[in-house]
Write a protein that holds these residues in place. Structure first.
Motif, PDB file in Angstrom:
ATOM      1  N   GLY A   1      -7.974 -57.568 -57.667  1.00  0.00           N
ATOM      2  CA  GLY A   1      -9.416 -57.780 -57.730  1.00  0.00           C
ATOM      3  C   GLY A   1     -10.180 -56.776 -56.883  1.00  0.00           C
ATOM      4  N   GLY A   2      -9.495 -56.105 -55.959  1.00  0.00           N
ATOM      5  CA  GLY A   2     -10.101 -55.029 -55.188  1.00  0.00           C
ATOM      6  C   GLY A   2     -10.682 -55.415 -53.843  1.00  0.00           C
ATOM      7  N   THR A   3     -10.592 -56.680 -53.423  1.00  0.00           N
ATOM      8  CA  THR A   3     -11.129 -57.057 -52.118  1.00  0.00           C
ATOM      9  C   THR A   3      -9.990 -57.298 -51.133  1.00  0.00           C
ATOM     10  N   GLY A   4     -10.286 -57.030 -49.863  1.00  0.00           N
ATOM     11  CA  GLY A   4      -9.276 -57.232 -48.837  1.00  0.00           C
ATOM     12  C   GLY A   4      -9.886 -57.250 -47.451  1.00  0.00           C
ATOM     13  N   THR A   5      -9.017 -57.293 -46.455  1.00  0.00           N
ATOM     14  CA  THR A   5      -9.412 -57.352 -45.050  1.00  0.00           C
ATOM     15  C   THR A   5      -8.656 -56.293 -44.269  1.00  0.00           C
TER      16      THR A   5
ATOM     17  N   VAL B   1      -7.268 -44.146 -40.877  1.00  0.00           N
ATOM     18  CA  VAL B   1      -6.151 -44.597 -41.711  1.00  0.00           C
ATOM     19  C   VAL B   1      -6.049 -46.082 -41.428  1.00  0.00           C
ATOM     20  N   SER B   2      -6.177 -46.884 -42.474  1.00  0.00           N
ATOM     21  CA  SER B   2      -6.231 -48.331 -42.295  1.00  0.00           C
ATOM     22  C   SER B   2      -5.163 -49.041 -43.113  1.00  0.00           C
ATOM     23  N   LEU B   3      -4.714 -50.179 -42.597  1.00  0.00           N
ATOM     24  CA  LEU B   3      -3.858 -51.084 -43.358  1.00  0.00           C
ATOM     25  C   LEU B   3      -4.751 -52.206 -43.849  1.00  0.00           C
ATOM     26  N   ILE B   4      -4.789 -52.378 -45.167  1.00  0.00           N
ATOM     27  CA  ILE B   4      -5.666 -53.366 -45.775  1.00  0.00           C
ATOM     28  C   ILE B   4      -4.805 -54.465 -46.390  1.00  0.00           C
ATOM     29  N   GLU B   5      -5.066 -55.708 -46.002  1.00  0.00           N
ATOM     30  CA  GLU B   5      -4.403 -56.839 -46.640  1.00  0.00           C
ATOM     31  C   GLU B   5      -5.287 -57.292 -47.788  1.00  0.00           C
TER      32      GLU B   5
ATOM     33  N   ALA C   1      -6.515 -59.468 -51.137  1.00  0.00           N
ATOM     34  CA  ALA C   1      -6.650 -60.909 -51.397  1.00  0.00           C
ATOM     35  C   ALA C   1      -5.416 -61.472 -52.097  1.00  0.00           C
ATOM     36  N   GLU C   2      -4.703 -60.644 -52.853  1.00  0.00           N
ATOM     37  CA  GLU C   2      -3.520 -61.102 -53.582  1.00  0.00           C
ATOM     38  C   GLU C   2      -2.289 -61.237 -52.692  1.00  0.00           C
ATOM     39  N   GLY C   3      -2.371 -60.739 -51.439  1.00  0.00           N
ATOM     40  CA  GLY C   3      -1.277 -60.931 -50.492  1.00  0.00           C
ATOM     41  C   GLY C   3      -0.441 -59.710 -50.169  1.00  0.00           C
ATOM     42  N   PHE C   4      -0.720 -58.570 -50.757  1.00  0.00           N
ATOM     43  CA  PHE C   4       0.037 -57.364 -50.418  1.00  0.00           C
ATOM     44  C   PHE C   4      -0.775 -56.496 -49.462  1.00  0.00           C
ATOM     45  N   VAL C   5      -0.104 -55.576 -48.778  1.00  0.00           N
ATOM     46  CA  VAL C   5      -0.755 -54.686 -47.819  1.00  0.00           C
ATOM     47  C   VAL C   5      -0.658 -53.265 -48.350  1.00  0.00           C
ATOM     48  N   VAL C   6      -1.761 -52.523 -48.252  1.00  0.00           N
ATOM     49  CA  VAL C   6      -1.818 -51.143 -48.718  1.00  0.00           C
ATOM     50  C   VAL C   6      -2.433 -50.267 -47.635  1.00  0.00           C
ATOM     51  N   ARG C   7      -1.929 -49.039 -47.525  1.00  0.00           N
ATOM     52  CA  ARG C   7      -2.498 -48.074 -46.584  1.00  0.00           C
ATOM     53  C   ARG C   7      -3.556 -47.282 -47.327  1.00  0.00           C
TER      54      ARG C   7
END
Length: 141
Positions: free
Chosen positions: A66-70, A87-91, A93-99
């Motif tokens: 969905g494109g939203t995260g924290t 450089v950020s680690l984004i969690e 909403a679906e539960g995976f983490v992406v750099r």
């Protein structure tokens, strides 16, 4: 070849076609969609993996985020770039983490900030780029 678990048959390793190829996702999805994998065995969401990090299963399906995260962590980098960048680690909403990178002043990005995907693939670094959803409340001391 199939692995059998009870009465369900699951494809063997190497059969997860399109796991790293966003082009194999639903053709109705836009080019700037962030796609990830979800394990059909245990339901774990992950980003760009060939095997599930929880159960080591290879039966993965590609889904669209969905494109939203924290923001979970953000670092300011000065190396190999003419200007400072984050450089950020984004969690997600679906539960995976992406750099990825969050647009804005690098020192203004903090853990807990809510973000939305701006583009799935930065043309220079090939990482997702995010924008802040709202200005978080910051207590002044």
């Amino acid at each position: 070849m199939y692995h059998h678990s009870g009465s369900a048959a699951h494809p063997a390793a190497g059969s997860a076609t399109g796991v790293l190829d966003p082009g194999t996702a639903d053709p109705r999805d836009s080019k700037d969609a962030l796609v990830y994998q979800r394990c059909n065995w245990c339901g774990t969401a992950m980003y760009h993996r060939l095997l599930c990090p929880v159960c080591q299963g290879s039966d993965l399906r590609t889904e669209r985020s969905g494109g939203t995260g924290t923001v979970r962590h953000s670092t300011v980098v000065h190396r190999n770039t003419p200007a400072a960048r984050n450089v950020s680690l984004i969690e997600m909403a679906e539960g995976f983490v992406v750099r990825g990178r969050v647009m804005g002043p690098p020192i203004g990005i903090h853990s807990g900030d809510r973000v939305r995907l701006s583009t799935a693939k930065d043309p220079v670094r090939g990482e997702p780029v995010f924008q802040l959803l709202d200005e978080p409340y910051r207590a002044w001391s």
